[in-house]
Design a protein around this motif. Structure first.
Motif, PDB file in Angstrom:
ATOM      1  N   HIS A 302      30.798 -43.577 -18.761  1.00 54.15           N
ATOM      2  CA  HIS A 302      30.718 -45.020 -18.474  1.00 54.15           C
ATOM      3  C   HIS A 302      30.572 -45.801 -19.779  1.00 54.15           C
ATOM      4  CE1 HIS A 302      29.444 -48.849 -16.793  1.00 54.15           C
ATOM      5  NE2 HIS A 302      28.325 -48.761 -17.488  1.00 54.15           N
ATOM      6  N   HIS A 303      29.726 -45.306 -20.669  1.00 55.19           N
ATOM      7  CA  HIS A 303      29.499 -45.966 -21.955  1.00 55.19           C
ATOM      8  C   HIS A 303      30.790 -46.053 -22.771  1.00 55.19           C
ATOM      9  CE1 HIS A 303      27.513 -47.167 -25.675  1.00 55.19           C
ATOM     10  NE2 HIS A 303      28.075 -46.141 -26.292  1.00 55.19           N
ATOM     11  N   LEU A 304      31.658 -45.058 -22.621  1.00 50.69           N
ATOM     12  CA  LEU A 304      32.912 -45.035 -23.376  1.00 50.69           C
ATOM     13  C   LEU A 304      34.016 -45.870 -22.735  1.00 50.69           C
ATOM     14  CD1 LEU A 304      33.034 -41.274 -24.405  1.00 50.69           C
ATOM     15  CD2 LEU A 304      32.497 -43.220 -25.864  1.00 50.69           C
ATOM     16  N   GLY A 305      33.730 -46.422 -21.560  1.00 51.22           N
ATOM     17  CA  GLY A 305      34.687 -47.343 -20.959  1.00 51.22           C
ATOM     18  C   GLY A 305      35.459 -46.841 -19.769  1.00 51.22           C
ATOM     19  N   ALA A 306      35.050 -45.695 -19.192  1.00 47.57           N
ATOM     20  CA  ALA A 306      35.751 -45.197 -18.004  1.00 47.57           C
ATOM     21  C   ALA A 306      35.763 -46.273 -16.918  1.00 47.57           C
ATOM     22  CB  ALA A 306      35.080 -43.929 -17.488  1.00 47.57           C
ATOM     23  N   ASP A 307      36.912 -46.501 -16.321  1.00 44.09           N
ATOM     24  CA  ASP A 307      37.027 -47.534 -15.287  1.00 44.09           C
ATOM     25  C   ASP A 307      36.600 -47.017 -13.923  1.00 44.09           C
ATOM     26  OD1 ASP A 307      38.469 -49.875 -16.729  1.00 44.09           O
ATOM     27  OD2 ASP A 307      39.590 -48.104 -17.331  1.00 44.09           O
ATOM     28  N   VAL A 308      36.877 -45.757 -13.650  1.00 42.42           N
ATOM     29  CA  VAL A 308      36.480 -45.136 -12.378  1.00 42.42           C
ATOM     30  C   VAL A 308      35.952 -43.739 -12.683  1.00 42.42           C
ATOM     31  CG1 VAL A 308      37.239 -44.338 -10.106  1.00 42.42           C
ATOM     32  CG2 VAL A 308      38.227 -46.424 -11.086  1.00 42.42           C
ATOM     33  N   LEU A 309      34.803 -43.416 -12.133  1.00 45.33           N
ATOM     34  CA  LEU A 309      34.223 -42.078 -12.258  1.00 45.33           C
ATOM     35  C   LEU A 309      34.321 -41.365 -10.924  1.00 45.33           C
ATOM     36  CD1 LEU A 309      30.972 -42.947 -14.270  1.00 45.33           C
ATOM     37  CD2 LEU A 309      33.129 -42.051 -15.185  1.00 45.33           C
ATOM     38  N   VAL A 310      34.864 -40.168 -10.936  1.00 51.55           N
ATOM     39  CA  VAL A 310      35.029 -39.379  -9.714  1.00 51.55           C
ATOM     40  C   VAL A 310      34.358 -38.029  -9.933  1.00 51.55           C
ATOM     41  CG1 VAL A 310      36.657 -38.341  -8.099  1.00 51.55           C
ATOM     42  CG2 VAL A 310      37.214 -40.525  -9.197  1.00 51.55           C
ATOM     43  N   ASP A 311      33.482 -37.658  -9.014  1.00 49.21           N
ATOM     44  CA  ASP A 311      32.757 -36.402  -9.164  1.00 49.21           C
ATOM     45  C   ASP A 311      33.650 -35.217  -8.827  1.00 49.21           C
ATOM     46  OD1 ASP A 311      30.716 -34.183  -8.377  1.00 49.21           O
ATOM     47  OD2 ASP A 311      29.530 -35.733  -9.363  1.00 49.21           O
ATOM     48  N   ARG A 312      33.595 -34.194  -9.653  1.00 48.93           N
ATOM     49  CA  ARG A 312      34.446 -33.017  -9.467  1.00 48.93           C
ATOM     50  C   ARG A 312      33.870 -32.002  -8.483  1.00 48.93           C
ATOM     51  NH1 ARG A 312      32.270 -28.560 -11.809  1.00 48.93           N
ATOM     52  NH2 ARG A 312      30.831 -28.806 -13.570  1.00 48.93           N
ATOM     53  N   GLN A 313      32.643 -32.227  -8.028  1.00 47.44           N
ATOM     54  CA  GLN A 313      31.978 -31.214  -7.202  1.00 47.44           C
ATOM     55  C   GLN A 313      32.701 -30.964  -5.884  1.00 47.44           C
ATOM     56  OE1 GLN A 313      29.645 -29.459  -8.474  1.00 47.44           O
ATOM     57  NE2 GLN A 313      29.304 -30.705 -10.295  1.00 47.44           N
ATOM     58  N   ASP A 314      33.353 -31.990  -5.355  1.00 43.34           N
ATOM     59  CA  ASP A 314      34.149 -31.848  -4.132  1.00 43.34           C
ATOM     60  C   ASP A 314      35.598 -32.163  -4.479  1.00 43.34           C
ATOM     61  OD1 ASP A 314      35.400 -31.989  -1.669  1.00 43.34           O
ATOM     62  OD2 ASP A 314      33.722 -33.010  -0.681  1.00 43.34           O
ATOM     63  N   PRO A 315      36.386 -31.167  -4.882  1.00 46.59           N
ATOM     64  CA  PRO A 315      37.752 -31.412  -5.374  1.00 46.59           C
ATOM     65  C   PRO A 315      38.649 -32.129  -4.371  1.00 46.59           C
ATOM     66  CG  PRO A 315      37.040 -29.198  -5.942  1.00 46.59           C
ATOM     67  CD  PRO A 315      36.013 -29.744  -4.993  1.00 46.59           C
ATOM     68  N   GLU A 316      38.568 -31.770  -3.089  1.00 43.76           N
ATOM     69  CA  GLU A 316      39.430 -32.406  -2.094  1.00 43.76           C
ATOM     70  C   GLU A 316      39.108 -33.889  -1.960  1.00 43.76           C
ATOM     71  OE1 GLU A 316      42.016 -31.287  -0.532  1.00 43.76           O
ATOM     72  OE2 GLU A 316      41.898 -29.323  -1.486  1.00 43.76           O
ATOM     73  N   ARG A 317      37.825 -34.189  -1.973  1.00 39.29           N
ATOM     74  CA  ARG A 317      37.432 -35.592  -1.898  1.00 39.29           C
ATOM     75  C   ARG A 317      37.841 -36.329  -3.178  1.00 39.29           C
ATOM     76  NH1 ARG A 317      34.929 -39.469   0.568  1.00 39.29           N
ATOM     77  NH2 ARG A 317      33.431 -40.849  -0.464  1.00 39.29           N
ATOM     78  N   ALA A 318      37.783 -35.639  -4.306  1.00 37.54           N
ATOM     79  CA  ALA A 318      38.215 -36.261  -5.564  1.00 37.54           C
ATOM     80  C   ALA A 318      39.678 -36.680  -5.488  1.00 37.54           C
ATOM     81  CB  ALA A 318      37.997 -35.290  -6.722  1.00 37.54           C
ATOM     82  N   VAL A 319      40.512 -35.818  -4.899  1.00 41.49           N
ATOM     83  CA  VAL A 319      41.930 -36.155  -4.727  1.00 41.49           C
ATOM     84  C   VAL A 319      42.087 -37.389  -3.853  1.00 41.49           C
ATOM     85  CG1 VAL A 319      44.117 -35.388  -3.716  1.00 41.49           C
ATOM     86  CG2 VAL A 319      42.758 -33.807  -5.109  1.00 41.49           C
TER      87      VAL A 319
END
Length: 447
Positions: A302-319
């Motif tokens: 977030h500090h580096l400027g990411a516009d959207v953060l998506v958690d990798r713990q649930d790959p299908e939901r990440a997609v």
């Protein structure tokens, strides 16, 4: 920023103070730079100057030989699956071409390939061999009499050693050969050990975005960079190796190039390469989706400027999240983890061919889906372009110098390990076990 959970500075230093008997210049013999007492013998760098500007001093330090020194300590790999063996009688590499320099290594940045290569038998041209891809140190010998050369004896430099078939350029030794167009000078304000963590990841990020995906960095607001697609177009095509030629030219059609304002997804954003790719993408005006362990790395991204953060713990939901955020229209994605996650990223892309003939693009640094779709262009990184083309290499390290000088690029967080070459095996085991996440291990070789 959306989170989804599941001054100009001037530094002057006196060259003889940096090039003393602690860091002898070595070619076929050991040398010492004659001590200079002239206080005007200085080198000045400024954030407002072009980092690739050659040294302006017309004075050349005198060199006189000391006692012959032809051997050094190095780590040799004698067999697949074995640990590295520390030897103290390995020959010091000699520079032989005008573009080559010799660096006394002070810090080594460890990469996964440093343990994966020996474990899985790749990147080993012969045995015994020396590995190591990231190094930082001091230039102790050049092979040019050009007083206006960008790289001079006494410069602190970081070197991404991408030419793994040349054992002289490996990092797991006290001295290494490099080419001047692959060495970036380290500003006095930047920690040398932190710089040792940066090189190969920076090269991979710039080539991935700037060549394979065709992103033009010249419009970056804070610190403009090269337009590598146009640079590559100016090269002799026959001089580009056949195995990387397609990757170098795939993004040439203008309608296929990545542009500012586009969305891009990065899976593995907390890796060093992901960390740098995010920063370069933001400098170029992209909208960036970062897939990572958000609980551990979300604040940093977030500090580096990411516009959207998506958690990798649930790959299908990440997609599903990526497709939802982009309205199913995502056209560019970079995977840094492996073929499995690259296959997941593939599902987030709009694989329809547009009216102008353009398609979606998926780049995999460590693997790609086995089955390919006609509406997607698949990319790898033409890493050897960095050391085979002096024009490409020089433009990249020149930009890196500017990024470091201006503070436009934040360096990875490091875990500093002492003990020199003798501590590399233990440090690689820590890296292999994954107990250091989101950081780079740097082995200190300073005495």
């Amino acid at each position: 920023m959306t989170t989804v959970s599941t001054t100009t500075t001037t530094t002057t230093y006196t060259l003889p103070a940096q090039v003393d008997e602690k860091y002898p210049a070595v070619f076929h013999h050991e040398f010492r730079l004659e001590q200079r007492t002239d206080p005007s013998y200085t080198t000045t760098t400024s954030a407002t100057s072009t980092p690739a500007t050659p040294h302006q001093s017309s004075q050349t330090p005198e060199i006189r030989p000391l006692s012959p020194k032809t051997t050094q300590s190095a780590l040799l790999l004698h067999g697949v699956g074995e640990q590295y063996t520390l030897v103290t009688d390995h020959a010091i590499p000699a520079i032989s071409k005008p573009e080559e320099i010799l660096v006394k290594i002070q810090a080594i940045g460890l990469n996964p390939v440093d343990w994966k290569g020996p474990a899985y038998n790749f990147g080993l041209p012969t045995l015994p061999w020396i590995n190591g891809r990231d190094l930082a140190g001091i230039v102790v010998q050049t092979n040019t009499h050009d007083k206006n050369s960008r790289i001079r004896v006494g410069d602190r430099v970081l070197v991404p050693s991408t030419d793994y078939r040349d054992i002289r350029k490996a990092a797991f030794q006290q001295y290494a050969v490099a080419t001047h167009f692959n060495a970036a000078r380290i500003p006095e304000s930047v920690c040398l050990q932190e710089s040792a963590s940066l090189g190969v990841a920076f090269v991979a990020s710039v080539l991935a975005l700037g060549v394979s995906l065709g992103l033009d960095f010249s419009g970056a607001q804070r610190c403009p960079g090269p337009n590598l697609v146009e640079t590559v177009l100016g090269l002799d095509v026959e001089g580009i190796p056949v195995d990387i030629r397609e990757q170098c030219l795939a993004a040439v059609p203008r309608e296929e190039r990545l542009r500012g304002g586009e969305w891009i997804a990065i899976w593995g954003a907390s890796t060093t390469t992901g960390y740098i790719t995010l920063q370069l993408a933001k400098l170029a005006g992209l909208t960036v989706i970062c897939v990572a362990d958000i609980a551990r790395h979300g604040s940093r991204l977030h500090h580096l400027g990411a516009d959207v953060l998506v958690d990798r713990q649930d790959p299908e939901r990440a997609v599903d999240i990526i497709r939802g955020v982009t309205g199913g229209k995502l056209r560019y994605a970079v995977d840094i983890v492996g073929s499995e996650t690259a296959t997941l990223l593939e599902r987030t892309l709009d694989d329809s061919v547009r009216d102008d003939g353009s398609r979606a693009h998926l780049l995999g640094l460590t693997g790609l889906p086995k089955v390919r779709k006609s509406g997607i262009v698949y990319h790898t990184v033409p890493i050897k372009l960095f050391h085979l083309s002096d024009v490409v290499g020089e433009s990249m390290v020149g930009w890196l110098e500017a990024l470091l000088e201006t503070g436009a690029l934040q360096l990875p967080e490091i875990v500093r390990r002492e003990g020199g070459l003798g501590n590399v095996n233990e440090s690689l085991e820590i890296l292999r076990l994954g107990s250091v996440s989101g950081k780079r291990i740097v082995v200190d070789l300073e005495e």
